[in-house]
Design a protein around this motif. Sequence first.
Motif, PDB file in Angstrom:
ATOM      1  N   ARG A  21       0.826  -1.207   0.000  1.00 10.84           N
ATOM      2  CA  ARG A  21       0.000   0.000   0.000  1.00 10.84           C
ATOM      3  C   ARG A  21       0.864   1.261   0.000  1.00 10.84           C
ATOM      4  O   ARG A  21       0.563   2.240  -0.700  1.00 10.84           O
ATOM      5  CB  ARG A  21      -0.925  -0.013   1.212  1.00 10.84           C
ATOM      6  N   SER A  22       1.942   1.237   0.761  1.00 12.47           N
ATOM      7  CA  SER A  22       2.823   2.406   0.838  1.00 12.47           C
ATOM      8  C   SER A  22       3.503   2.681  -0.497  1.00 12.47           C
ATOM      9  O   SER A  22       3.681   3.845  -0.887  1.00 12.47           O
ATOM     10  CB  SER A  22       3.881   2.195   1.923  1.00 12.47           C
ATOM     11  N   THR A  23       3.876   1.619  -1.215  1.00 12.98           N
ATOM     12  CA  THR A  23       4.561   1.813  -2.492  1.00 12.98           C
ATOM     13  C   THR A  23       3.596   2.311  -3.550  1.00 12.98           C
ATOM     14  O   THR A  23       3.934   3.213  -4.336  1.00 12.98           O
ATOM     15  CB  THR A  23       5.237   0.510  -2.938  1.00 12.98           C
ATOM     16  N   TRP A  24       2.395   1.732  -3.630  1.00 16.28           N
ATOM     17  CA  TRP A  24       1.385   2.250  -4.563  1.00 16.28           C
ATOM     18  C   TRP A  24       1.114   3.731  -4.261  1.00 16.28           C
ATOM     19  O   TRP A  24       1.007   4.549  -5.169  1.00 16.28           O
ATOM     20  CB  TRP A  24       0.097   1.439  -4.438  1.00 16.28           C
ATOM     21  N   ALA A  25       1.021   4.075  -2.978  1.00 14.20           N
ATOM     22  CA  ALA A  25       0.760   5.462  -2.597  1.00 14.20           C
ATOM     23  C   ALA A  25       1.932   6.371  -2.961  1.00 14.20           C
ATOM     24  O   ALA A  25       1.725   7.511  -3.401  1.00 14.20           O
ATOM     25  CB  ALA A  25       0.474   5.543  -1.096  1.00 14.20           C
ATOM     26  N   ALA A  26       3.149   5.877  -2.809  1.00 18.18           N
ATOM     27  CA  ALA A  26       4.324   6.690  -3.156  1.00 18.18           C
ATOM     28  C   ALA A  26       4.330   7.030  -4.639  1.00 18.18           C
ATOM     29  O   ALA A  26       4.664   8.158  -5.038  1.00 18.18           O
ATOM     30  CB  ALA A  26       5.603   5.949  -2.771  1.00 18.18           C
ATOM     31  N   VAL A  27       3.974   6.063  -5.472  1.00 17.19           N
ATOM     32  CA  VAL A  27       3.892   6.337  -6.909  1.00 17.19           C
ATOM     33  C   VAL A  27       2.788   7.350  -7.191  1.00 17.19           C
ATOM     34  O   VAL A  27       2.981   8.307  -7.957  1.00 17.19           O
ATOM     35  CB  VAL A  27       3.656   5.032  -7.696  1.00 17.19           C
ATOM     36  N   ALA A  28       1.630   7.173  -6.566  1.00 19.07           N
ATOM     37  CA  ALA A  28       0.521   8.099  -6.782  1.00 19.07           C
ATOM     38  C   ALA A  28       0.901   9.526  -6.400  1.00 19.07           C
ATOM     39  O   ALA A  28       0.602  10.484  -7.121  1.00 19.07           O
ATOM     40  CB  ALA A  28      -0.701   7.645  -5.979  1.00 19.07           C
ATOM     41  N   HIS A  29       1.591   9.686  -5.280  1.00 17.27           N
ATOM     42  CA  HIS A  29       1.955  11.028  -4.833  1.00 17.27           C
ATOM     43  C   HIS A  29       3.071  11.618  -5.690  1.00 17.27           C
ATOM     44  O   HIS A  29       3.144  12.845  -5.869  1.00 17.27           O
ATOM     45  CB  HIS A  29       2.342  10.997  -3.358  1.00 17.27           C
ATOM     46  N   ALA A  30       3.935  10.779  -6.260  1.00 14.69           N
ATOM     47  CA  ALA A  30       4.941  11.285  -7.202  1.00 14.69           C
ATOM     48  C   ALA A  30       4.271  11.822  -8.460  1.00 14.69           C
ATOM     49  O   ALA A  30       4.641  12.880  -8.979  1.00 14.69           O
ATOM     50  CB  ALA A  30       5.930  10.175  -7.549  1.00 14.69           C
ATOM     51  N   VAL A 298      11.692  11.870 -11.665  1.00  9.84           N
ATOM     52  CA  VAL A 298      11.465  11.603 -10.244  1.00  9.84           C
ATOM     53  C   VAL A 298      11.473  10.096 -10.047  1.00  9.84           C
ATOM     54  O   VAL A 298      10.723   9.376 -10.708  1.00  9.84           O
ATOM     55  CB  VAL A 298      10.124  12.186  -9.766  1.00  9.84           C
ATOM     56  N   SER A 299      12.318   9.602  -9.165  1.00  9.78           N
ATOM     57  CA  SER A 299      12.462   8.163  -8.973  1.00  9.78           C
ATOM     58  C   SER A 299      11.755   7.702  -7.696  1.00  9.78           C
ATOM     59  O   SER A 299      11.766   8.400  -6.682  1.00  9.78           O
ATOM     60  CB  SER A 299      13.938   7.770  -8.907  1.00  9.78           C
ATOM     61  N   VAL A 300      11.164   6.520  -7.778  1.00  6.74           N
ATOM     62  CA  VAL A 300      10.498   5.888  -6.644  1.00  6.74           C
ATOM     63  C   VAL A 300      11.062   4.472  -6.513  1.00  6.74           C
ATOM     64  O   VAL A 300      11.229   3.767  -7.507  1.00  6.74           O
ATOM     65  CB  VAL A 300       8.969   5.828  -6.850  1.00  6.74           C
ATOM     66  N   ASP A 301      11.346   4.053  -5.287  1.00  2.16           N
ATOM     67  CA  ASP A 301      11.870   2.703  -5.051  1.00  2.16           C
ATOM     68  C   ASP A 301      10.838   1.678  -5.509  1.00  2.16           C
ATOM     69  O   ASP A 301       9.756   1.555  -4.937  1.00  2.16           O
ATOM     70  CB  ASP A 301      12.183   2.516  -3.569  1.00  2.16           C
ATOM     71  N   ALA A 302      11.195   0.933  -6.558  1.00  2.00           N
ATOM     72  CA  ALA A 302      10.251  -0.001  -7.177  1.00  2.00           C
ATOM     73  C   ALA A 302      10.478  -1.445  -6.766  1.00  2.00           C
ATOM     74  O   ALA A 302       9.812  -2.343  -7.301  1.00  2.00           O
ATOM     75  CB  ALA A 302      10.330   0.126  -8.701  1.00  2.00           C
ATOM     76  N   ARG A 303      11.393  -1.692  -5.832  1.00  2.00           N
ATOM     77  CA  ARG A 303      11.657  -3.078  -5.449  1.00  2.00           C
ATOM     78  C   ARG A 303      10.412  -3.789  -4.910  1.00  2.00           C
ATOM     79  O   ARG A 303      10.175  -4.959  -5.268  1.00  2.00           O
ATOM     80  CB  ARG A 303      12.810  -3.137  -4.445  1.00  2.00           C
TER      81      ARG A 303
END
Length: 323
Positions: A21-30, A298-303
């Motif tokens: 959930r946190s990673t999906w949200a991080a992408v959305a906010h980016a 803008v990069s987001v940790d995608a692991r």
Amino acid sequence: MAFPSQGYTLGDTATEADEARSTWAAVAHAVLEFEPVTMVVDPGELEIARRYLSADIEIVQTPLDDAWMRDIGPTFVYDDDGLAGVDWTFNGWGAQEWATWDLDAKVASYVLQQADVPRIASSIVNEGGGFHVDGEGTVLVTETVQLDPGRNPDATKAQIEAELARTLGATHAVWLPRGLTRDSQRFGTRGHVDIVAAIPSPGVLLLHDQRDPAHPDHAVMQEIESALEGTTDAAGRSWDIRKVPAPATLEDEEGPVDYSYLNHLVVNGGVIACSFDDAHDEEAAAILGDAYPGRKVVSVDARPLFARGGGIHCITQQQPTAP
């Protein structure tokens, strides 16, 4: 986008669910830094989703099996008559035994209703991660996806190409033989092109470059490069191939990874790129910056995404304005 609600994407523990959930949200906010975001949320997950998502993100509700909007959502297209959306037939990436898709198969139609955009129904099984276009008639596809016996068992290349021309306006198909190794295994898509290649502008081809011979994708990419020799785009241009390094990381606990910087999202004024806390992150971001001049990378940790079977491109689907 779609918010993860159940199944293998959330994982088996509260920690794994929070990570997803946190990673999906991080992408959305980016993405939100550049343009509006609408998140499809399963009604049972509404309260949880609101804890992770900014109030600036629009939430709409419909039942979901999973959260890979690139594949379950519509592909938006436009011509002089305006904007429309292609609703591909979706069957869980080739009716894979671990997948469920009864709900996800209805998501594209729901999104088009919400967007008040005409629906173009397609009878072929296809996913948005399984092709790339240049907007001028060229489409990249892979033999292991569109000709997959689990997707379109009786289809010929000519029939697939005719349907891509009807739905996308793509009149010139470039067929790649396969996708990456991990993606060809049990929990993969069987060869999505969006971790292999991308067309940032007509005539330019970004290509995944696994430099280490110890990784099986080194040989895979040699095969794909050989298949590209002599091919052109729809305008007859030879490709300006720009290689994007694979991350230096070769393995995780499951074996060889399919980490790829090709799985990025282009937004208004920016590029949302995958990072992997890897030695090649900066080099890859610089190549993407050069390929998309004037856009902020803008990069987001995608692991956490790749551990679940995809990347940033896989969980997003862009909706253009009408021309």
